[in-house]
Scaffold this motif. Sequence first.
Motif, mmCIF file in Angstrom:
data_model
loop_
_atom_site.group_PDB
_atom_site.id
_atom_site.type_symbol
_atom_site.label_atom_id
_atom_site.label_comp_id
_atom_site.label_asym_id
_atom_site.label_seq_id
_atom_site.Cartn_x
_atom_site.Cartn_y
_atom_site.Cartn_z
ATOM 1 N N GLU A 42 -7.724 9.346 -0.670
ATOM 2 C CA GLU A 42 -6.573 10.051 -1.228
ATOM 3 C C GLU A 42 -6.381 11.399 -0.545
ATOM 4 O O GLU A 42 -5.264 11.824 -0.285
ATOM 5 C CB GLU A 42 -6.747 10.224 -2.740
ATOM 6 N N ASN A 45 -5.219 10.756 3.366
ATOM 7 C CA ASN A 45 -4.369 9.579 3.493
ATOM 8 C C ASN A 45 -3.665 9.518 4.853
ATOM 9 O O ASN A 45 -3.659 8.477 5.499
ATOM 10 C CB ASN A 45 -3.352 9.536 2.354
ATOM 11 N N LEU A 74 -4.729 -3.297 2.688
ATOM 12 C CA LEU A 74 -4.035 -3.462 1.407
ATOM 13 C C LEU A 74 -4.738 -2.728 0.272
ATOM 14 O O LEU A 74 -4.119 -2.390 -0.738
ATOM 15 C CB LEU A 74 -3.888 -4.943 1.066
ATOM 16 N N PHE A 77 -3.392 1.186 1.383
ATOM 17 C CA PHE A 77 -2.014 1.577 1.648
ATOM 18 C C PHE A 77 -1.043 0.584 1.037
ATOM 19 O O PHE A 77 -1.430 -0.487 0.591
ATOM 20 C CB PHE A 77 -1.771 1.657 3.170
ATOM 21 N N SER A 78 0.244 0.945 1.072
ATOM 22 C CA SER A 78 1.284 0.046 0.571
ATOM 23 C C SER A 78 1.388 -1.170 1.483
ATOM 24 O O SER A 78 1.042 -1.119 2.666
ATOM 25 C CB SER A 78 2.629 0.772 0.531
ATOM 26 N N TRP A 79 1.896 -2.266 0.939
ATOM 27 C CA TRP A 79 1.987 -3.486 1.729
ATOM 28 C C TRP A 79 2.921 -3.307 2.925
ATOM 29 O O TRP A 79 2.692 -3.868 3.987
ATOM 30 C CB TRP A 79 2.411 -4.682 0.865
ATOM 31 N N GLU A 80 3.974 -2.487 2.740
ATOM 32 C CA GLU A 80 4.900 -2.248 3.839
ATOM 33 C C GLU A 80 4.191 -1.544 5.000
ATOM 34 O O GLU A 80 4.380 -1.891 6.172
ATOM 35 C CB GLU A 80 6.090 -1.389 3.384
ATOM 36 N N MET A 81 3.381 -0.536 4.663
ATOM 37 C CA MET A 81 2.666 0.220 5.682
ATOM 38 C C MET A 81 1.627 -0.671 6.375
ATOM 39 O O MET A 81 1.454 -0.596 7.589
ATOM 40 C CB MET A 81 1.994 1.445 5.054
ATOM 41 N N VAL A 82 0.959 -1.503 5.604
ATOM 42 C CA VAL A 82 -0.042 -2.402 6.178
ATOM 43 C C VAL A 82 0.625 -3.388 7.146
ATOM 44 O O VAL A 82 0.130 -3.611 8.252
ATOM 45 C CB VAL A 82 -0.820 -3.160 5.079
ATOM 46 N N VAL A 177 -0.377 -10.435 3.822
ATOM 47 C CA VAL A 177 0.083 -9.341 2.950
ATOM 48 C C VAL A 177 0.539 -9.913 1.629
ATOM 49 O O VAL A 177 0.203 -9.381 0.550
ATOM 50 C CB VAL A 177 1.198 -8.526 3.644
ATOM 51 N N THR A 181 -1.478 -8.970 -1.770
ATOM 52 C CA THR A 181 -0.833 -8.249 -2.873
ATOM 53 C C THR A 181 -0.768 -9.106 -4.123
ATOM 54 O O THR A 181 -0.877 -8.605 -5.242
ATOM 55 C CB THR A 181 0.580 -7.772 -2.489
#
Length: 185
Positions: A42, A45, A74, A77-82, A177, A181
């Motif tokens: 955190e 990040n 995952l 980070f967010s799934w979009e970023m991954v 992903v 998720t």
Amino acid sequence: MVKTIIQRFLLGIWMIVLFFGLWYYWFYPELFTTQNLKVFFERFNTLMLWVYLLVSIVRGFALIPSTPFVFAGLLLFSWEMVFLISMIGILASATLLYFFAEFLEFDQFLEKKYPQEIKKLKHLMQRKGVVIVFLWSFFPAVPTDLICYVAGILRMPFGLFLLALGLGESILVGLYVFLGTTLMV
């Protein structure tokens, strides 16, 4: 001569990083608890995103599949970023392998480790390279880095290679992903 010096230098750096990481884990295991790792991630990040990107690129040179890195990402980070970082890492790693496989002597290593596979791949790639790269890249049981090397050695048109690899890998990473998720919810 220069190539050998660079190879030894890179190997030395890799061994130092590995040794330091294991040493730190051995003497300070309390820092690696779930809570401490969560606080660390955190706090750092943005730095971790850069580290994740770098690891996603470099992992191809160690012939490590991207799968564990996608699932590990995952958790952080967010799934979009991954998805985005995984694809950038895969395409960058593939590009480097395509252009530098011979310089780093991966050609010798892979031909010793997978001699029959390389021979078959070269034959298939000369006839149906784009289709082979596409199908190979989203099939999780085969090393994608191997096809990057063969495409580079055969000098498959780079744009077609990257397009086929990108399409195939985006399907695979997208599935990872989605599964990751879904399982984490």
